[in-house]
Enzyme design. Sequence first.
Site, short mmCIF file in Angstrom:
data_model
loop_
_atom_site.label_atom_id
_atom_site.label_comp_id
_atom_site.label_asym_id
_atom_site.label_seq_id
_atom_site.Cartn_x
_atom_site.Cartn_y
_atom_site.Cartn_z
N ASP A 63 0.71 -0.99 -0.07
CA ASP A 63 -0.25 0.29 -0.14
C ASP A 63 0.97 1.23 0.04
O ASP A 63 1.75 1.42 0.80
CB ASP A 63 -0.50 -0.58 1.51
CG ASP A 63 -2.30 0.71 2.00
OD1 ASP A 63 -2.94 0.86 0.41
OD2 ASP A 63 -2.16 2.10 2.20
N GLU A 113 2.17 -0.52 -4.29
CA GLU A 113 1.19 0.58 -5.88
C GLU A 113 1.35 2.36 -5.07
O GLU A 113 1.94 2.08 -4.25
CB GLU A 113 -0.51 0.49 -4.88
CG GLU A 113 -1.54 1.69 -4.19
CD GLU A 113 -1.97 2.31 -3.93
OE1 GLU A 113 -3.60 3.23 -3.95
OE2 GLU A 113 -1.59 2.24 -2.23
C1 NOJ Z 1 -4.27 3.33 -0.89
C2 NOJ Z 1 -5.51 2.29 -0.65
O1 NOJ Z 1 -5.87 1.51 -1.77
C3 NOJ Z 1 -6.65 2.40 -0.14
O2 NOJ Z 1 -8.10 2.40 0.06
C4 NOJ Z 1 -6.20 3.56 0.87
O3 NOJ Z 1 -7.31 4.28 1.77
C5 NOJ Z 1 -4.92 4.75 0.59
N1 NOJ Z 1 -4.03 4.05 0.81
C6 NOJ Z 1 -4.26 4.44 2.74
O4 NOJ Z 1 -3.74 3.08 3.06
#
Ligand code: NOJ
Length: 593
Positions: A211, A272
């Site tokens: 993440d 991500e």
């Molecule tokens: C990316 C995640 O996909 C999202 O759902 C989340 O709110 C943020 N990161 C913060 O962790």
Amino acid sequence: MEQEVIMVDQARDWWKQAVVYQVYPRSFRDADGDGLGDIRGVTTEMDYLECLGIDAIWLSPFYPSELADGGYDVIDYRDVDPRLGTLADFDDMVAAAHARGIKVIVDIVPNHTSNRHRFFQAALAAGPGSPERDRYIFRPGRGEHGELPPNGWKSVFGGSAWERVEDGEWYLHLFAKEQPDLNWKHPDVHEEFKTTLRFWSDRGVDGFRIDVAHALAKDLESRPLDELDQDPRQGEGNVSNPLWDRPEVHDIYREWRRVFNEYEPPRFAVAEAWVTPEHQRFYASPDELGQVFNFEFAKADWFAGDFRRAIEEGLSCAELSGSTSTWVLSNHDVPRHATRYGLPQVKATVHHQFVTDWLLRDGRTYVEDRELGTRRARAALLMEMGLPGSVYIYQGEELGLFEVADIPWDRLEDPQARRTAHGDAIKGRDGCRVPLPWSASDTPEPAAWNDAFGEGMTGSFGFSAPQAGMSRADASAAPHLPQPRWFADHAVDVEADDPASMLSFYRRVLDLRAHLLTATGDTSFSWVPGEELGPTPDQVIAYRRPAAGGKTFTCIVNFGAQAVPAPEGELLMASDDLSFGCIPQDCAAWFLA
Ligand code: NOJ
């Protein structure tokens, strides 16, 4: 564009061409009837997942959480939220997946913890200047009494990125205030995550989704904080950016790679990282995480040019990193693509604002043409599934679900959902997180329905249907987000028996991809020359790949009004009927020669 031939070792590098199904656990399937999806629910539906033909599941966070951000506020990285089950349930789920040849990927959230995490609780208790506090990013405030935040940075979810604690210090949170950012200069933080990676790897987990992978390393020291008042932009590829995509972040992932390589086959991770395409490749390199999300499909509007650029960028990033690309049409953070493609398409950058606007007004501002959205979603699937690399599909897209735009404001859970007097109202991401419909017959009495939703209903389209031996009364809690009545048309038990349904289409496409393309291990790719594509080649996406049995595979997607002539060879499948042997507008087809 001709791609260099990269052969994938399917056993060791299975993830390089995998179809990964994203499970948003709280909304997938509820096995204990409390209205919240759970781990046993995933195990229960393992046959469904196997039958779909996926290679792996990625579970969004299922860890103990206060749900300040849908589980991305983690209290304990090495446990299961008691509402979702136990570690034993998790082990059973992994065993059930592996027994069917399905790999398991879990979500790691290393940029921030929950404010209930033991590190943050210790930081609060130990006070300013303590080593415990140094695991986070605490700073004194500005103003005579430190009553102003250290600078003007805004959190991604809106409002200040700083929150003040009782003793007067402020801590940084790039997301919700319940998600304090960790200080990755602290050795304890490194140890916490290496222990976590080993903990899940030892339990049989095959990979990780990281993440906000581009935010961990920060530089708040080189310049005085109040000189950094401007909001640093994500994804601008600038080394002087104090928060995002800093070069030091790659030291962390090289350290993690050594942990991944302790296992056989080595674990992999997908980042991500909302960074420039040129920078994505660093995250995906073999001495770091292995793969990075390419979100260009999720951002592209229904224009051939947008997708062509997305494909070019994805493939060139993959080539530069020595990895394979990823393709994503939807996930838990963006409105569902069957809806996006059914709204009026506006060229380039304004479209996002357009969809947001539509959501804000409960889906009433513009007409959502669901038939068109579905037609394009089918074509998009053929375009995506023919490409080399991995495809990440989001739960419910295989049912052709649309965004639920009209969830009442008082039922929204997303911290992004807010309504202010300052014109920055946002409805958030809950519209794609509504619990899945499994059974059309598990509905309320019609009298119990309000306008759009089944409030007060006894059924939940099989989401929380009682398992064997459980009484209806034990499974009566309403789903945590309300399901609209049109979900009945998309329930799994309706679509499973209908050869024309989106679900049947997904099953056929995934099966063909596995046997025809993935099995070769060959990821090469070339564009079909424009002269073969009729009078408007710029309205067409067309590419070729080597297929099993020494054959050549061709995918053609027509975005324009002019029909495109079919190439030589056998028609394998089409997203819609071809007209007089030609591919009509908003239709895609696969051929083999
Ligand atoms: C990316 C995640 O996909 C999202 O759902 C989340 O709110 C943020 N990161 C913060 O962790």
